[in-house]
Structures are given as C-alpha cells and as structure tokens.
Design a protein around this motif. Sequence first.
Motif, PDB file in Angstrom:
ATOM      1  N   LEU A  68     -12.378  18.925   8.914  1.00 52.64           N
ATOM      2  CA  LEU A  68     -11.007  17.679   8.794  1.00 52.64           C
ATOM      3  C   LEU A  68     -11.450  16.303   9.892  1.00 52.64           C
ATOM      4  CD1 LEU A  68      -8.393  20.019   8.904  1.00 52.64           C
ATOM      5  CD2 LEU A  68      -9.200  18.887   7.049  1.00 52.64           C
ATOM      6  N   TRP A  69     -12.678  16.376  10.581  1.00 48.34           N
ATOM      7  CA  TRP A  69     -12.744  15.468  11.096  1.00 48.34           C
ATOM      8  C   TRP A  69     -13.123  13.880  10.364  1.00 48.34           C
ATOM      9  CZ3 TRP A  69     -11.233  13.315  15.738  1.00 48.34           C
ATOM     10  CH2 TRP A  69     -11.951  12.177  15.798  1.00 48.34           C
ATOM     11  N   PRO A  70     -13.952  14.035   9.500  1.00 50.11           N
ATOM     12  CA  PRO A  70     -14.409  12.936   8.874  1.00 50.11           C
ATOM     13  C   PRO A  70     -12.822  12.630   7.912  1.00 50.11           C
ATOM     14  CG  PRO A  70     -16.243  14.372   8.297  1.00 50.11           C
ATOM     15  CD  PRO A  70     -15.138  15.190   9.471  1.00 50.11           C
ATOM     16  N   LYS A  71     -12.279  13.753   7.524  1.00 52.19           N
ATOM     17  CA  LYS A  71     -11.495  13.224   5.856  1.00 52.19           C
ATOM     18  C   LYS A  71     -10.201  12.472   6.969  1.00 52.19           C
ATOM     19  CE  LYS A  71     -12.081  17.199   3.292  1.00 52.19           C
ATOM     20  NZ  LYS A  71     -11.850  18.044   3.093  1.00 52.19           N
ATOM     21  N   GLY A  72      -9.754  13.037   7.817  1.00 49.76           N
ATOM     22  CA  GLY A  72      -9.276  12.012   8.661  1.00 49.76           C
ATOM     23  C   GLY A  72      -9.527  10.773   9.413  1.00 49.76           C
ATOM     24  N   VAL A  73     -10.342  10.601   9.620  1.00 53.89           N
ATOM     25  CA  VAL A  73     -11.316   9.043  10.050  1.00 53.89           C
ATOM     26  C   VAL A  73     -10.810   8.203   8.827  1.00 53.89           C
ATOM     27  CG1 VAL A  73     -13.216   7.514  10.378  1.00 53.89           C
ATOM     28  CG2 VAL A  73     -12.964   9.985  11.651  1.00 53.89           C
ATOM     29  N   GLN A  74     -11.308   8.895   8.470  1.00 55.25           N
ATOM     30  CA  GLN A  74     -10.997   8.356   6.025  1.00 55.25           C
ATOM     31  C   GLN A  74      -9.107   7.990   6.225  1.00 55.25           C
ATOM     32  OE1 GLN A  74     -13.345   6.883   4.035  1.00 55.25           O
ATOM     33  NE2 GLN A  74     -11.926   6.226   2.451  1.00 55.25           N
ATOM     34  N   LEU A  75      -8.784   8.560   6.290  1.00 56.24           N
ATOM     35  CA  LEU A  75      -7.074   8.526   6.301  1.00 56.24           C
ATOM     36  C   LEU A  75      -7.269   7.582   7.241  1.00 56.24           C
ATOM     37  CD1 LEU A  75      -4.602   9.896   5.381  1.00 56.24           C
ATOM     38  CD2 LEU A  75      -4.195  10.932   6.691  1.00 56.24           C
ATOM     39  N   ALA A  76      -7.362   7.602   8.349  1.00 57.13           N
ATOM     40  CA  ALA A  76      -7.070   6.543   9.022  1.00 57.13           C
ATOM     41  C   ALA A  76      -7.693   4.995   8.990  1.00 57.13           C
ATOM     42  CB  ALA A  76      -7.885   6.650  10.431  1.00 57.13           C
ATOM     43  N   ARG A  77      -8.735   5.063   7.971  1.00 52.43           N
ATOM     44  CA  ARG A  77      -8.825   3.323   7.346  1.00 52.43           C
ATOM     45  C   ARG A  77      -8.284   3.576   6.697  1.00 52.43           C
ATOM     46  NH1 ARG A  77     -13.044   1.912   3.825  1.00 52.43           N
ATOM     47  NH2 ARG A  77     -13.551   3.777   3.617  1.00 52.43           N
ATOM     48  N   GLU A  78      -8.318   3.896   5.711  1.00 47.18           N
ATOM     49  CA  GLU A  78      -7.635   3.611   3.856  1.00 47.18           C
ATOM     50  C   GLU A  78      -6.661   3.594   4.878  1.00 47.18           C
ATOM     51  OE1 GLU A  78      -7.744   7.146   1.732  1.00 47.18           O
ATOM     52  OE2 GLU A  78      -9.664   6.147   1.310  1.00 47.18           O
ATOM     53  N   ASN A  79      -5.388   4.306   5.269  1.00 48.47           N
ATOM     54  CA  ASN A  79      -3.703   3.458   6.019  1.00 48.47           C
ATOM     55  C   ASN A  79      -4.007   2.031   7.108  1.00 48.47           C
ATOM     56  OD1 ASN A  79      -2.992   5.921   5.358  1.00 48.47           O
ATOM     57  ND2 ASN A  79      -2.995   7.049   7.219  1.00 48.47           N
ATOM     58  N   LEU A  80      -4.788   1.758   7.568  1.00 47.42           N
ATOM     59  CA  LEU A  80      -5.199   0.474   8.127  1.00 47.42           C
ATOM     60  C   LEU A  80      -5.487  -0.342   7.149  1.00 47.42           C
ATOM     61  CD1 LEU A  80      -5.484  -1.294  11.031  1.00 47.42           C
ATOM     62  CD2 LEU A  80      -7.459  -0.594  11.097  1.00 47.42           C
ATOM     63  N   GLU A  81      -6.508  -0.178   6.121  1.00 43.70           N
ATOM     64  CA  GLU A  81      -6.774  -1.460   5.580  1.00 43.70           C
ATOM     65  C   GLU A  81      -5.537  -1.226   4.207  1.00 43.70           C
ATOM     66  OE1 GLU A  81     -10.132   0.754   3.023  1.00 43.70           O
ATOM     67  OE2 GLU A  81     -11.027  -0.371   4.333  1.00 43.70           O
ATOM     68  N   ARG A  82      -5.065  -0.797   3.511  1.00 45.74           N
ATOM     69  CA  ARG A  82      -3.438  -0.771   3.149  1.00 45.74           C
ATOM     70  C   ARG A  82      -2.509  -1.568   3.411  1.00 45.74           C
ATOM     71  NH1 ARG A  82      -1.953  -1.307  -1.937  1.00 45.74           N
ATOM     72  NH2 ARG A  82       0.107  -0.811  -2.432  1.00 45.74           N
ATOM     73  N   ALA A  83      -2.763  -1.197   5.051  1.00 46.33           N
ATOM     74  CA  ALA A  83      -1.228  -2.018   5.453  1.00 46.33           C
ATOM     75  C   ALA A  83      -1.847  -3.435   6.169  1.00 46.33           C
ATOM     76  CB  ALA A  83      -1.111  -1.383   7.867  1.00 46.33           C
ATOM     77  N   VAL A  84      -3.110  -3.761   6.083  1.00 47.39           N
ATOM     78  CA  VAL A  84      -3.430  -5.295   6.982  1.00 47.39           C
ATOM     79  C   VAL A  84      -3.522  -5.910   5.284  1.00 47.39           C
ATOM     80  CG1 VAL A  84      -5.746  -6.799   7.036  1.00 47.39           C
ATOM     81  CG2 VAL A  84      -5.079  -4.876   8.542  1.00 47.39           C
ATOM     82  N   SER A  85      -3.844  -5.693   4.354  1.00 49.33           N
ATOM     83  CA  SER A  85      -4.153  -5.789   2.447  1.00 49.33           C
ATOM     84  C   SER A  85      -2.267  -5.918   1.778  1.00 49.33           C
ATOM     85  CB  SER A  85      -4.535  -4.718   1.564  1.00 49.33           C
ATOM     86  OG  SER A  85      -4.264  -5.080   0.017  1.00 49.33           O
ATOM     87  N   THR A  86      -1.237  -5.168   3.247  1.00 49.13           N
ATOM     88  CA  THR A  86      -0.432  -5.094   2.535  1.00 49.13           C
ATOM     89  C   THR A  86       0.701  -6.205   2.902  1.00 49.13           C
ATOM     90  OG1 THR A  86       0.224  -2.860   1.189  1.00 49.13           O
ATOM     91  CG2 THR A  86       2.665  -4.223   1.701  1.00 49.13           C
ATOM     92  N   GLY A  87      -0.353  -6.551   4.062  1.00 48.73           N
ATOM     93  CA  GLY A  87       0.579  -7.358   5.353  1.00 48.73           C
ATOM     94  C   GLY A  87       0.055  -9.200   4.651  1.00 48.73           C
ATOM     95  N   GLN A  88      -1.389  -9.491   4.451  1.00 50.44           N
ATOM     96  CA  GLN A  88      -1.782  -9.685   3.832  1.00 50.44           C
ATOM     97  C   GLN A  88      -0.455 -10.728   1.981  1.00 50.44           C
ATOM     98  OE1 GLN A  88      -5.731  -9.276   3.606  1.00 50.44           O
ATOM     99  NE2 GLN A  88      -6.516 -10.475   5.285  1.00 50.44           N
ATOM    100  N   GLU A  89      -0.529  -9.411   1.566  1.00 45.76           N
ATOM    101  CA  GLU A  89       0.167  -9.812  -0.123  1.00 45.76           C
ATOM    102  C   GLU A  89       1.495  -9.744   0.508  1.00 45.76           C
ATOM    103  OE1 GLU A  89      -0.049  -8.104  -3.962  1.00 45.76           O
ATOM    104  OE2 GLU A  89      -0.393  -6.539  -2.670  1.00 45.76           O
ATOM    105  N   VAL A  90       1.932  -9.723   1.687  1.00 47.61           N
ATOM    106  CA  VAL A  90       3.423 -10.363   1.718  1.00 47.61           C
ATOM    107  C   VAL A  90       3.464 -11.929   2.582  1.00 47.61           C
ATOM    108  CG1 VAL A  90       5.278  -9.918   3.822  1.00 47.61           C
ATOM    109  CG2 VAL A  90       4.554  -8.456   2.223  1.00 47.61           C
ATOM    110  N   ILE A  91       2.054 -12.342   3.285  1.00 48.29           N
ATOM    111  CA  ILE A  91       2.408 -13.101   3.787  1.00 48.29           C
ATOM    112  C   ILE A  91       2.063 -14.578   2.658  1.00 48.29           C
ATOM    113  CG2 ILE A  91       0.885 -15.138   5.267  1.00 48.29           C
ATOM    114  CD1 ILE A  91       0.977 -12.621   6.727  1.00 48.29           C
TER     115      ILE A  91
END
Length: 138
Positions: A68-91
């Motif tokens: 689960l550890w690599p999956k959790g890290v991957q999930l956290a990375r994807e969440n962060l990337e999506r948040a940044v991507s959405t923030g950039q699109e909103v801006i």
Amino acid sequence: MYQQFNEQFVAATRQFADTAAQINRIALENAEAVFGLQLAALEERATATFAFFGEATEARDIDGLKTLWPKGVQLARENLERAVSTGQEVIGRSTKTNQAIGEIAKNQFEAAAKTTQANVETAAKAASKVAASAGAVK
C-alpha cells in the motif's frame, strides 16, 4: 434644456445598466465554470482516495501494508498534481474573465469620452455663434 439633460441622463443610465448586466453575466459564467472545475477535481480525487482506503482496510498483514505504501505515495502525488492543475486552470479562466471585463470597461470609457468630446464641440460651436451674433448686435 431640462428635456435634453433628462434624455442624456436616461441614455447614460441605460448604457450603465446594460454594461453592468453584461459584466455580471461574464462573471457568473466564470464562477459557474470555476465551480464546475473544482467540483469535478474534488469528485475525481475523492473517488481515488476512497478506493485507496477501501484497499487499505483489506490489508491484513505487513506485506499488505508494504504494497500500500507506493500506492499511497502515488495517490498523494496525483492529488497534489490535480490540485495544482485545477488551480492553474482556475487562475487562467479568471484572468481571461478579468481581461474581458476590463475591455468592456475600456470601451465604455472610450465611448463616454467620444460622446463628451462631441457635446463639448457642439457647445463650443453654439457659444461661438452666440458670441459672434452678440458682437454683430453691438
């Protein structure tokens, strides 16, 4: 004289109301788009996170947790990337909206300046005619 003033005032008020309605429509469309983007991102990331937690509850031993550890890290990375991507699109969308509103305001100021200039020129011509006729009467 009052009739002309009233007509100009009514025309200016109508133009202001039309412009305000147009700006409000643009701002509301932007707010809807931004809300939709953020809601879609939240839904996507929540689905992925709950799937991970569902998988985590099924882990019964240390080996299960190790996978689960690599999956959790991957999930956290994807969440962060999506948040940044959405923030950039909103801006980006908000910037375009603000530019459109600024262009509308600029056009309104330019139109008001032209109208005012035309009125000043008309008044100056009328004043010079009155001055010329007053000089001829003496």
